[in-house]
Design an enzyme around this catalytic site. Structure first.
Site, mmCIF file in Angstrom:
data_model
loop_
_atom_site.group_PDB
_atom_site.id
_atom_site.type_symbol
_atom_site.label_atom_id
_atom_site.label_comp_id
_atom_site.label_asym_id
_atom_site.label_seq_id
_atom_site.Cartn_x
_atom_site.Cartn_y
_atom_site.Cartn_z
ATOM 1 N N ASP A 225 -7.903 -5.284 -0.306
ATOM 2 C CA ASP A 225 -8.318 -6.149 -1.421
ATOM 3 C C ASP A 225 -7.921 -7.605 -1.235
ATOM 4 O O ASP A 225 -8.288 -8.439 -2.066
ATOM 5 C CB ASP A 225 -7.691 -5.621 -2.722
ATOM 6 C CG ASP A 225 -8.260 -4.259 -3.077
ATOM 7 O OD1 ASP A 225 -7.477 -3.345 -3.395
ATOM 8 O OD2 ASP A 225 -9.486 -4.108 -2.999
ATOM 9 N N HIS B 18 0.848 -1.197 0.000
ATOM 10 C CA HIS B 18 0.000 0.000 0.000
ATOM 11 C C HIS B 18 0.878 1.241 0.000
ATOM 12 O O HIS B 18 1.938 1.263 0.624
ATOM 13 C CB HIS B 18 -0.902 0.023 1.242
ATOM 14 C CG HIS B 18 -2.073 0.928 1.088
ATOM 15 N ND1 HIS B 18 -1.998 2.277 1.317
ATOM 16 C CD2 HIS B 18 -3.336 0.687 0.679
ATOM 17 C CE1 HIS B 18 -3.182 2.826 1.085
ATOM 18 N NE2 HIS B 18 -4.012 1.880 0.692
HETATM 19 C C1 SDX Z 1 -6.114 0.128 -3.060
HETATM 20 O O1 SDX Z 1 -4.366 4.629 -2.095
HETATM 21 C C2 SDX Z 1 -5.322 3.995 -1.491
HETATM 22 O O2 SDX Z 1 -5.772 4.368 -0.420
HETATM 23 C C3 SDX Z 1 -5.850 2.795 -2.247
HETATM 24 C C4 SDX Z 1 -6.881 1.940 -1.527
HETATM 25 C C5 SDX Z 1 -8.173 2.695 -1.295
HETATM 26 O O3 SDX Z 1 -8.910 2.332 -0.359
HETATM 27 O O4 SDX Z 1 -8.503 3.587 -2.114
HETATM 28 O O5 SDX Z 1 -6.360 1.503 -0.289
HETATM 29 C C6 SDX Z 1 -7.281 0.720 -2.359
HETATM 30 O O6 SDX Z 1 -5.870 0.474 -4.183
HETATM 31 C C7 SDX Z 1 -5.220 -0.834 -2.324
HETATM 32 C C8 SDX Z 1 -4.014 -1.322 -3.178
HETATM 33 C C9 SDX Z 1 -4.517 -2.405 -4.168
HETATM 34 N N1 SDX Z 1 -3.419 -2.741 -5.107
HETATM 35 C C10 SDX Z 1 -2.777 -3.913 -5.015
HETATM 36 O O7 SDX Z 1 -2.950 -4.733 -4.110
HETATM 37 C C11 SDX Z 1 -1.799 -4.174 -6.154
HETATM 38 C C12 SDX Z 1 -0.511 -4.759 -5.603
HETATM 39 N N2 SDX Z 1 0.178 -3.732 -4.810
HETATM 40 C C13 SDX Z 1 1.008 -2.821 -5.493
HETATM 41 O O8 SDX Z 1 1.258 -2.870 -6.814
HETATM 42 C C14 SDX Z 1 1.576 -1.663 -4.683
HETATM 43 O O9 SDX Z 1 1.846 -2.118 -3.426
HETATM 44 C C15 SDX Z 1 0.695 -0.433 -4.640
HETATM 45 C C16 SDX Z 1 0.276 -0.012 -5.995
HETATM 46 C C17 SDX Z 1 -0.499 -0.694 -3.797
HETATM 47 C C18 SDX Z 1 1.509 0.686 -3.990
HETATM 48 O O10 SDX Z 1 2.508 1.010 -4.877
HETATM 49 P P1 SDX Z 1 3.646 2.089 -4.521
HETATM 50 O O11 SDX Z 1 3.351 2.780 -3.253
HETATM 51 O O12 SDX Z 1 3.884 2.901 -5.755
HETATM 52 O O13 SDX Z 1 4.873 1.174 -4.209
HETATM 53 P P2 SDX Z 1 5.878 0.611 -5.287
HETATM 54 O O14 SDX Z 1 5.130 0.033 -6.444
HETATM 55 O O15 SDX Z 1 6.919 1.647 -5.569
HETATM 56 O O16 SDX Z 1 6.555 -0.606 -4.485
HETATM 57 C C19 SDX Z 1 7.615 -0.359 -3.543
HETATM 58 C C20 SDX Z 1 8.434 -1.667 -3.513
HETATM 59 C C21 SDX Z 1 8.893 -2.098 -4.919
HETATM 60 O O17 SDX Z 1 10.043 -2.899 -4.743
HETATM 61 P P3 SDX Z 1 11.541 -2.180 -4.917
HETATM 62 O O18 SDX Z 1 11.511 -1.483 -6.244
HETATM 63 O O19 SDX Z 1 11.644 -1.253 -3.725
HETATM 64 O O20 SDX Z 1 12.488 -3.359 -4.859
HETATM 65 O O21 SDX Z 1 7.600 -2.737 -3.047
HETATM 66 C C22 SDX Z 1 7.429 -3.711 -4.078
HETATM 67 C C23 SDX Z 1 7.790 -3.022 -5.376
HETATM 68 O O22 SDX Z 1 8.245 -3.960 -6.348
HETATM 69 N N3 SDX Z 1 6.020 -4.107 -4.061
HETATM 70 C C24 SDX Z 1 5.564 -5.338 -4.227
HETATM 71 C C25 SDX Z 1 4.178 -5.256 -4.080
HETATM 72 N N4 SDX Z 1 3.823 -3.999 -3.840
HETATM 73 C C26 SDX Z 1 4.971 -3.273 -3.822
HETATM 74 N N5 SDX Z 1 6.221 -6.495 -4.488
HETATM 75 C C27 SDX Z 1 5.435 -7.610 -4.598
HETATM 76 N N6 SDX Z 1 4.082 -7.609 -4.485
HETATM 77 C C28 SDX Z 1 3.433 -6.463 -4.212
HETATM 78 N N7 SDX Z 1 2.129 -6.447 -4.092
#
Ligand code: SDX
Length: 429
Positions: A363, A306
């Site tokens: 989710d 998140h």
């Molecule tokens: C919702 O914003 C809100 O409030 C949203 C929400 C709401 O109520 O409106 O809470 C609802 O959208 C929840 C999130 C649902 N999405 C997912 O579950 C999709 C999977 N999660 C992600 O793709 C990610 O965690 C996000 C999109 C939720 C957040 O992305 P960020 O903050 O841009 O973080 P990032 O993509 O830069 O990740 C940081 C690191 C990265 O690794 P490094 O580059 O540091 O090595 O964490 C890793 C990412 O690769 N990472 C994950 C991951 N999520 C982040 N690695 C594996 N699996 C994951 N799910």
């Protein structure tokens, strides 16, 4: 003397006002930065940038705190129903019994879609994704209610809000019924919000339908925990579109499209598809955890991580607890729930997830409850939209009531070609 942040930039030394919120959050007001220095800030993905002040929702990502208008999400999920929470988000206070009865009565009276609209759904293919149909149906309301589009007419905005809240679940259910080749049913004004929706989803024409209480309460809770989440992607989209004085229906339809993305609300559908894939692959959770850690796979654990929560999403905890209760009560043994718990357990001790503060978000478990209700995965994000609707509306209204409201228009830092002259076609080689 109010607090300031001092900025030195090249020959400039300026002081910028510091803003402190009611929960002691600190922001630097850069409103005069460009005028005084010619510089702007740059913040890809707005990780450090506040777009506005807001009194609707507070969340603390480090502590896993979420409150709507000051009330903890845990208490709202336990003691209130969704319509009551929608009233709170939009009006700022919990309703009295008579206020809620009046509000509920108005909503029930607005449920029926315009007669010309019921043919609207049959025009979509059976394999249409219900999020596309939902967005189109909501946008179409700006055609059927053209007298309600003036965003500066308070009475018309109030009616548009009530019609939007009342009709979105009906449009959602009709979108689903179209995919299963079933004609839409007329909404029942006598049923409460959740019972009316479940009946529109599952009742057979001409037959009585009574949704089990456990599923009605589970749906109420799910809608409450999805109802708002401050400046997330879809809410910021509703504010962005609404800032141009675009009508409410069109602003909400834009929010629906932003929510559809698999990185946002679409993650609940993507998560359950991922869990099914792991189940079909022998439940080998470790293999998928390793894939998520190895960037070359481009695979992520959907429902995990998140932008704001760097601890367990409090909503995920509420939903997970409800999964145990509902599945036990309905004697459902869902292998997908087992796999989700195993995935969480493995990630909970894995350095990759721990050092990135990756935990289940809202989710991750919601799909288990939707499955128990018989909701198909393509409808999961539609239910997210149903829950988020009062939050979107509350933010749209708050934006319009903000005396400092301006059209949202971010700047950029240009990195393209510097000036050059057009070469005539004959000389372009
Ligand atoms: C919702 O914003 C809100 O409030 C949203 C929400 C709401 O109520 O409106 O809470 C609802 O959208 C929840 C999130 C649902 N999405 C997912 O579950 C999709 C999977 N999660 C992600 O793709 C990610 O965690 C996000 C999109 C939720 C957040 O992305 P960020 O903050 O841009 O973080 P990032 O993509 O830069 O990740 C940081 C690191 C990265 O690794 P490094 O580059 O540091 O090595 O964490 C890793 C990412 O690769 N990472 C994950 C991951 N999520 C982040 N690695 C594996 N699996 C994951 N799910």
């Amino acid at each position: 003397m109010s607090e300031v942040a001092k900025l030195t930039l090249r020959d400039y030394k300026i002081e910028l006002p510091v803003v402190e919120g009611s929960e002691s959050e600190v922001g630097i007001d850069i409103g005069k930065l460009r005028a005084e220095t010619g510089a702007i800030t740059l913040d890809e993905g707005y990780v450090n940038t506040g777009s506005t002040t807001s009194a609707i929702t507070f969340l603390d990502g480090e502590k896993g705190v979420l409150r709507y208008r000051g009330y903890p999400i845990e208490q709202l999920a336990e003691h209130c129903d969704f319509v009551e929470v929608g009233y709170l988000l939009m009006k700022g206070e919990l309703p009295t019994k008579s206020q809620l009865d009046t509000f509920q009565g108005k909503l029930s009276g607005f449920r029926k879609l315009p007669d010309e609209m019921t043919g609207f759904f049959a025009g979509f293919p059976k394999d249409a994704h219900p999020m596309a149909t939902l967005c189109a149906g909501v946008l179409a309301m700006s055609n059927y209610y053209q007298r309600l589009l003036d965003v500066h007419d308070g009475e018309k905005v109030d009616e548009a809000v009530m019609r939007m809240l009342a009709k979105l679940p009906v449009i959602a259910a009709y979108a689903h019924r179209n995919t299963i080749g079933e004609a839409p049913l007329l909404p029942d004004e006598k049923l409460d919000y959740c019972r009316n929706f479940l009946r529109l989803m599952f009742a057979k024409k001409g037959e009585d339908y009574e949704a089990p209480d456990e599923l009605v309460h589970a749906l109420d809770m799910l809608l409450i925990v999805h109802a708002d989440h401050e400046q997330n992607c879809s809410t910021s989209t509703v504010r962005m579109v609404g800032s141009a004085d675009t009508n409410l229906f069109a602003s909400i339809s834009a929010g629906i499209l932003a929510l559809w993305g698999p990185l946002h609300g679409g993650a609940n559908e993507a998560c359950v598809n991922m869990l099914e894939m792991i189940r079909e692959d022998g439940g080998n959770v470790g293999k998928y955890v390793d894939m998520a850690k190895d960037k070359s796979h481009g695979f992520r654990i959907m429902g995990f991580g998140h932008r704001v929560y760097k601890s367990y999403d409090p909503r995920a905890a509420i939903v997970k607890a409800a999964c145990y209760k509902v599945l036990e009560k309905l004697k459902i043994d869902d292998p997908v729930f087992e796999i989700a718990q195993k995935l969480e357990e493995v990630a909970a001790t894995d350095e990759y997830f721990l050092e990135r503060n990756l935990y289940p978000n809202v989710d991750f478990y919601s799909g288990v409850l939707y499955r128990a209700m018989g909701i198909p995965p393509k409808m999961f994000t539609v239910l997210f939209a149903m829950g988020r609707l009062p939050g979107w509306i509350a933010h749209w209204l708050e934006m319009h009531h903000n005396p400092g409201k301006r059209i949202n228009r971010p700047r950029q830092i240009y990195t393209g070609e510097i000036e050059r002259n057009v070469v005539p076609m004959s000389e372009r080689g």
